[in-house]
Design an enzyme around this catalytic site. Structure first.
Site, PDB file in Angstrom:
ATOM      1  N   LYS A 178      -3.931  10.620   5.106  1.00  0.00           N
ATOM      2  CA  LYS A 178      -3.443   9.879   6.269  1.00  0.00           C
ATOM      3  C   LYS A 178      -2.383  10.757   6.932  1.00  0.00           C
ATOM      4  O   LYS A 178      -1.180  10.534   6.783  1.00  0.00           O
ATOM      5  CB  LYS A 178      -2.820   8.537   5.858  1.00  0.00           C
ATOM      6  N   LYS A 187       3.245   4.462  -1.118  1.00  0.00           N
ATOM      7  CA  LYS A 187       3.348   5.395  -2.239  1.00  0.00           C
ATOM      8  C   LYS A 187       4.667   6.146  -2.085  1.00  0.00           C
ATOM      9  O   LYS A 187       4.761   7.125  -1.333  1.00  0.00           O
ATOM     10  CB  LYS A 187       2.185   6.395  -2.275  1.00  0.00           C
ATOM     11  N   HIS A 205      -9.157  10.996   1.595  1.00  0.00           N
ATOM     12  CA  HIS A 205      -8.213   9.896   1.417  1.00  0.00           C
ATOM     13  C   HIS A 205      -6.912  10.133   2.176  1.00  0.00           C
ATOM     14  O   HIS A 205      -6.001   9.318   2.111  1.00  0.00           O
ATOM     15  CB  HIS A 205      -7.927   9.705  -0.084  1.00  0.00           C
ATOM     16  N   ASP A 221       0.863  19.076  18.705  1.00  0.00           N
ATOM     17  CA  ASP A 221       1.466  20.293  19.232  1.00  0.00           C
ATOM     18  C   ASP A 221       1.934  21.183  18.073  1.00  0.00           C
ATOM     19  O   ASP A 221       1.256  21.267  17.058  1.00  0.00           O
ATOM     20  CB  ASP A 221       2.590  19.961  20.222  1.00  0.00           C
ATOM     21  N   HIS A 281       0.805  -1.210   0.000  1.00  0.00           N
ATOM     22  CA  HIS A 281       0.000   0.000   0.000  1.00  0.00           C
ATOM     23  C   HIS A 281       0.846   1.273   0.000  1.00  0.00           C
ATOM     24  O   HIS A 281       0.320   2.377   0.047  1.00  0.00           O
ATOM     25  CB  HIS A 281      -0.918  -0.024   1.241  1.00  0.00           C
ATOM     26  N   ASP A 311      17.157   9.836  -8.198  1.00  0.00           N
ATOM     27  CA  ASP A 311      18.613  10.002  -8.127  1.00  0.00           C
ATOM     28  C   ASP A 311      19.161   9.899  -6.709  1.00  0.00           C
ATOM     29  O   ASP A 311      20.264  10.402  -6.435  1.00  0.00           O
ATOM     30  CB  ASP A 311      19.037  11.351  -8.731  1.00  0.00           C
TER      31      ASP A 311
END
Length: 410
Positions: A289, A117, A287, A294, A115, A122
């Site tokens: 996450k 991404k 979508h 603080d 899952h 380089d």
């Protein structure tokens, strides 16, 4: 337990919001690549975004850049020969994580997905987040387009991300511990790359959240698409609210999967009772996450706070300690909170329709879901090199140790 990660000093981290922000910077970095492009994504579709990425990867490979792409076999179940052939001819290595058969068109390999991404250019620039390569991350896609986040990072922590992705290829790669000091300093942010797998890092991302929650003194803002964490996480979140921390949750109100919202709502009454404030994002599917704690702690990544992400899937987050970055993310979330969300109240919960399944039953079923999923017939996940239908695919090879699912056979 503590997080098995390494804080790196001297990074520069930039928040990227939605596909418009992410694709512009990711594609620009790909176009400027000189030696290597490493990309991992759950979803890559053959739509306008997928074709834009495809064109840039082919062009990069033709000018001599080494290009390696890993997609998930469930999230990206198939590609046409017209899509794969130019990639193979240019020298792009295209692989699929644990592709499965689809009897009667039904995908059975639902759990333990890749899952993440990630994009590394380089060994100098990295992108981490929750945004896939699909047109539904563009606001122009209409009411079903997704609200989401990613980060662009420069600095020593990129060596850790680079070494990790190289290891997933089964290729020798730089060890982040040995090379991070030699990477160009990017800024003033401390950053830590944290992963979750089914081998040595089963709960690192959850522990990063929980450590921050335990140390919170002023505020906690969690914005997460799929929210159903375990008892320990919820206990610490409620304890923070009881000791006076301003705890806010931004959750889905227009979900792409209605069952997800139903699961999260089983938690609302107890959380609100302890002082946690909850708003549901209702403009379009959420979508993201992400979280801010603080004034100087934030995280962006692929991991939801649900049983799949916390107990089964392969995930990756970047945790950042930097006041400027935390302020940027908090400002974005504050705009959602004020202008695009609806507050959830105890009085409002009383007016909602009754569940077809008693909420306590649903809660305990979902809470035990990872354990039950682990009892399903297992197999050793594999990575398969993809080729156009007229070509013979390379045989599958075992995954690197960090990807091996120990719930599977052996």
């Amino acid at each position: 337990m503590s997080v098995e990660g390494h804080w790196r000093e001297g990074n520069r981290v930039r928040l990227l919001e939605n596909g418009e922000g992410f694709y512009a910077r990711a594609f620009e970095a790909i176009e400027a690549a000189r030696s290597e492009i490493l990309l991992e994504t759950f979803i890559l579709f053959e739509d306008e975004v997928g074709h834009a990425l495809h064109a840039r990867l082919v062009e990069a490979a033709r000018r001599g850049v080494r290009v390696s792409v890993l997609v998930d076999g469930y999230g990206s179940p198939g590609f046409s020969g017209d899509f794969l052939a130019p990639l193979a001819e240019a020298g792009v290595v295209m692989r699929s994580y644990d592709p499965g058969t689809h009897p009667l068109g039904i995908r059975l390999n639902l759990f333990r997905r890749m899952h993440r991404k990630l994009l590394v250019i380089d060994g100098r620039i990295a992108f981490v987040g929750g945004i896939n390569y699909s047109a539904d991350h563009l606001l122009l896609g209409g009411p079903e387009s997704k609200q989401d986040y990613a980060v662009e990072v420069h600095g020593p922590v990129v060596a850790d991300i680079h070494a990790f992705v190289r290891a997933q290829e089964g290729a020798p790669g730089a060890d982040g511990d040995r090379t991070h000091a030699g990477v160009e300093q990017g800024g003033d942010a401390r950053a830590m790359f944290v992963v979750r797998d089914n081998h040595a890092h089963r709960d690192d991302i959850e522990q990063a959240y929980r450590e921050a929650i335990r140390g919170a003194r002023q505020r906690i803002i969690i914005a997460n698409a799929y929210f159903f964490p375990g008892h320990g996480f919820l206990h610490e979140l409620r304890a923070a609210a009881r000791r006076g921390v301003d705890v806010r949750l931004i959750l889905q109100g227009e979900p792409d999967m209605p069952a997800v919202m139903m699961a999260a709502r089983t938690l609302y009454r107890q959380l609100i009772g302890d002082g946690v404030r909850i708003h549901e994002y209702c403009t379009r599917p959420f979508h993201g996450k992400v979280a801010v704690v603080d004034d100087d702690w934030a995280t962006v990544g692929s991991s939801n706070l649900d049983p799949l992400s916390l107990s089964l899937n392969l995930e990756a987050n970047l945790v950042v300690r930097d006041r400027g970055f935390a302020a940027d993310l908090a400002d974005s979330l504050d705009r959602l909170w004020e202008h695009h969300c609806e507050p959830v109240t105890l009085e409002g919960l009383k007016r909602r329709p009754r569940w077809p399944v008693p909420q306590p039953v649903l809660y305990h079923v979902l809470r035990r879901f990872p354990r039950w999923a682990g009892l399903l017939p297992g197999h050793r996940p594999r990575v398969v090199t993809l080729a156009a239908p007229s070509r013979m695919p390379a045989p599958p090879r075992p995954l690197a140790a960090t990807c091996v699912d120990k719930h599977a056979g052996g």
